[in-house]
Write a protein that holds these residues in place. Structure first.
Motif, short mmCIF file in Angstrom:
data_model
loop_
_atom_site.label_atom_id
_atom_site.label_comp_id
_atom_site.label_asym_id
_atom_site.label_seq_id
_atom_site.Cartn_x
_atom_site.Cartn_y
_atom_site.Cartn_z
N GLU A 6 0.83 -1.20 0.00
CA GLU A 6 0.00 0.00 0.00
C GLU A 6 0.87 1.26 0.00
N LYS A 7 1.91 1.25 0.80
CA LYS A 7 2.81 2.42 0.84
C LYS A 7 3.53 2.60 -0.50
N LEU A 8 3.99 1.50 -1.09
CA LEU A 8 4.67 1.60 -2.38
C LEU A 8 3.71 2.06 -3.47
N ASN A 9 2.46 1.58 -3.42
CA ASN A 9 1.47 2.04 -4.39
C ASN A 9 1.28 3.56 -4.31
N ASP A 10 1.21 4.06 -3.09
CA ASP A 10 1.04 5.51 -2.91
C ASP A 10 2.26 6.28 -3.41
N ASP A 11 3.46 5.74 -3.15
CA ASP A 11 4.68 6.41 -3.61
C ASP A 11 4.73 6.50 -5.14
N ILE A 12 4.40 5.39 -5.80
CA ILE A 12 4.41 5.40 -7.27
C ILE A 12 3.34 6.34 -7.81
N ARG A 13 2.16 6.32 -7.19
CA ARG A 13 1.07 7.18 -7.66
C ARG A 13 1.44 8.66 -7.52
N GLU A 14 2.08 9.02 -6.40
CA GLU A 14 2.46 10.42 -6.21
C GLU A 14 3.47 10.87 -7.27
N VAL A 15 4.44 10.01 -7.58
CA VAL A 15 5.44 10.37 -8.59
C VAL A 15 4.78 10.53 -9.96
N LEU A 16 3.91 9.59 -10.33
CA LEU A 16 3.24 9.68 -11.62
C LEU A 16 2.32 10.89 -11.70
N ASP A 17 1.59 11.14 -10.63
CA ASP A 17 0.64 12.25 -10.64
C ASP A 17 1.36 13.59 -10.75
N ARG A 18 2.51 13.68 -10.11
CA ARG A 18 3.29 14.92 -10.19
C ARG A 18 3.84 15.14 -11.60
N GLN A 19 4.26 14.06 -12.26
CA GLN A 19 4.83 14.18 -13.60
C GLN A 19 3.76 14.45 -14.66
N THR A 20 2.57 13.86 -14.47
CA THR A 20 1.51 13.98 -15.48
C THR A 20 0.60 15.17 -15.25
N ASP A 21 0.86 15.97 -14.24
CA ASP A 21 0.00 17.12 -13.97
C ASP A 21 0.05 18.12 -15.13
N ALA A 22 1.22 18.30 -15.73
CA ALA A 22 1.35 19.23 -16.86
C ALA A 22 0.68 18.70 -18.12
N TRP A 23 0.37 17.41 -18.15
CA TRP A 23 -0.30 16.81 -19.30
C TRP A 23 -1.81 16.82 -19.17
#
Length: 255
Positions: A134-151
């Motif tokens: 669960e913690k790793l899922n949240d870490d990956i989601r935060e990284v992806l969400d931060r990168q794809t925000d400009a898209w």
């Protein structure tokens, strides 16, 4: 007949114009409209009218997209080779940025998810991958969400599906788990011995406070020994009886 043939090209042009001008967008679709190559506006849903040859429209689906991340080979922080795959849930929240800022946002997110999966999980041990998903899922989601925000894309969730370990590492992990259980058993046994010793010391102090308590304990021990079916009975002799006898023998010895 000749009059009909005269108006037929005009009717065909009108029909072609209406076909090119009228667009219908569903409730979950939006149209990014470009006018002479420049962004004009986002339209929809419903009936959309465009000027042919002047305006062009790109459809964008706003529904949540489920993307399967292919299995990735990576090495954990404790040097274990594993294969991990995951699934990503995302949706477009800004159709303009999803079309203008990135080419083929689906492919871009797929490649970004693969590299992020390897990067994030490579910083953790195998035990953390198996126990703290669960913690790793949240870490990956935060990284992806931060990168794809400009898209113009919102990553809603990331789930790690499988963590595959080769057969050799499975046997090594089994031996490690067995050694860990043995260590815990020895620690628990030592803690039990320590607690028993503390209780015995406390009992000895309590019995030593009153000589009658020691005598009662001695009689109780004799009762327990007498109940055993044995031809030989060994019982402790109180030091209170032995010490006077030893003192008297010392006095009777010739100096």
């Amino acid at each position: 007949m000749s009059l009909m043939m005269l108006y037929l090209p005009a009717l065909l042009l009108i029909a072609l114009f209406l076909f090119s001008a009228i667009k219908i967008l569903r409730e979950y679709e939006r149209g990014v409209v470009f006018q002479l190559g420049r962004f004009w506006r986002v339209k929809g849903p419903g009936l959309i009218l465009l000027i042919p040859m002047v305006q062009q429209m790109v459809r964008v689906d706003l529904r949540t997209i489920v993307m399967d991340v292919p299995s990735q080979d990576l090495i954990s922080r404790d040097n274990v080779s594993v294969k991990v795959n995951a699934v990503v849930y995302f949706r477009v929240i800004d159709p303009k940025n999803a079309i203008i800022n990135v080419e083929h946002f689906y492919e871009a997110i797929s490649q970004l998810a693969q590299t992020t999966l390897r990067s994030v999980l490579g910083r953790h041990d195998l035990d953390e991958m198996l126990a703290d998903r669960e913690k790793l899922n949240d870490d990956i989601r935060e990284v992806l969400d931060r990168q794809t925000d400009a898209w113009g894309v919102k990553v809603a969730n990331v789930e790690i599906k499988h963590v595959d370990v080769n057969e050799t590492m499975i046997r090594a992990i089994a031996r490690q788990a067995e050694a860990e259980r043995q260590r815990r058993a020895k620690v628990i046994h030592a803690e039990g011995e320590q607690q028993a010793a503390e209780k015995l010391v406390a009992a000895a102090k309590l019995l030593g406070a009153d000589p009658r308590a020691i005598q009662l304990r001695y009689l109780q021990t004799l009762t327990e020994i007498a109940g055993e079916r044995s031809s030989t009975i060994v019982f402790p002799l109180p030091m209170d009886l032995v010490e006077p006898m030893l003192a008297r023998l010392k006095q009777e010895r010739p100096g």
